[in-house]
Design an enzyme around this catalytic site. Structure first.
Site, PDB file in Angstrom:
ATOM      1  CG  ASP A 103      51.081  40.733  44.717  1.00  0.00           C
ATOM      2  OD1 ASP A 103      52.242  41.099  44.922  1.00  0.00           O
ATOM      3  OD2 ASP A 103      50.393  40.185  45.601  1.00  0.00           O
ATOM      4  CG  ASP A 159      39.108  43.951  47.949  1.00  0.00           C
ATOM      5  OD1 ASP A 159      39.922  43.732  47.024  1.00  0.00           O
ATOM      6  OD2 ASP A 159      38.651  43.054  48.663  1.00  0.00           O
TER       7      ASP A 159
END
Ligand code: 5GP
Ligand code: MG
Length: 177
Positions: A103, A159
């Site tokens: 990211d 998650d």
């Protein structure tokens, strides 16, 4: 966010299977005679690791490392620490890191620096997903599964607040990015 966030499939299980096969072919070509050590970054990489290595028909070893990561607020602090150590010495080894998502790049940059100090023979990165729109430090991904848009994705190991890791598809949460 409501307690029942709406999920949309971004990549379904068939697309994931095809991509894992393609990654395995690329990795096999480069590592079949090198007895590599695959290091999975906990927890998000466990599903990719399990599926990937079933396609790898040559000697290899597997280890895992745990890093501090996003909590519920999904903010990256840039501060990373090792919370679960390797169980294998990596000096002189052909090391391939298996990660779930790059990211900002801060976590995996920290990890690659940390591992490089242990003097592996080689060090490369395989990432299931790449979210380049949020990058803060440059990262070379040697084997990439999917490029993803600037959305919060879950499933196939990834998650949200420890939930949704078990989804067989890669999904995004509506309204969250
Ligand atoms: P970084 O920003 O340092 O590249 O990413 C750090 C960690 O944040 C990733 O390894 C992953 O655990 C988590 N992360 C970043 N983006 C997402 C996302 O879209 N979904 C999920 N589930 N985790 C993410
Ligand atoms: Mg991760």
């Amino acid at each position: 966010m409501s307690s029942q966030p709406k999920l949309h499939v971004l990549f379904n299980r068939q697309e994931i299977e095809a991509t894992v096969s393609r990654l395995a072919a690329e990795i096999s070509q480069d590592y079949h005679d090198r007895h590599p050590l695959l290091i999975g970054v906990l927890k998000g990489s466990f599903m990719l690791m399990a599926d990937l290595i079933r396609h790898l028909d040559f000697p290899l070893e597997v280890d895992f490392i745990g890093l501090s990561s996003y909590g519920k607020d999904r903010q990256t602090s840039g501060k990373v620490k090792v919370v679960h150590e390797l169980s294998t010495p990596i000096k002189g080894r052909e090391v391939l890191v298996i990660d779930d998502i790059v990211d900002t790049g801060l976590t995996v940059s920290f990890l690659l620096d940390y591992l490089r100090k242990k003097k592996p023979a080689s060090l490369k990165l395989c990432a299931l997903t790449d979210k380049p729109s949020r990058r803060r430090v440059p990262v070379t991904i040697d084997y990439l599964g999917f490029t993803v848009p600037n959305k919060f994705i879950v499933g196939y190991g990834l998650d949200w607040d420890e939930k949704f890791r078990n989804l067989p598809d890669i999904c995004f949460l509506e309204g969250e990015d």
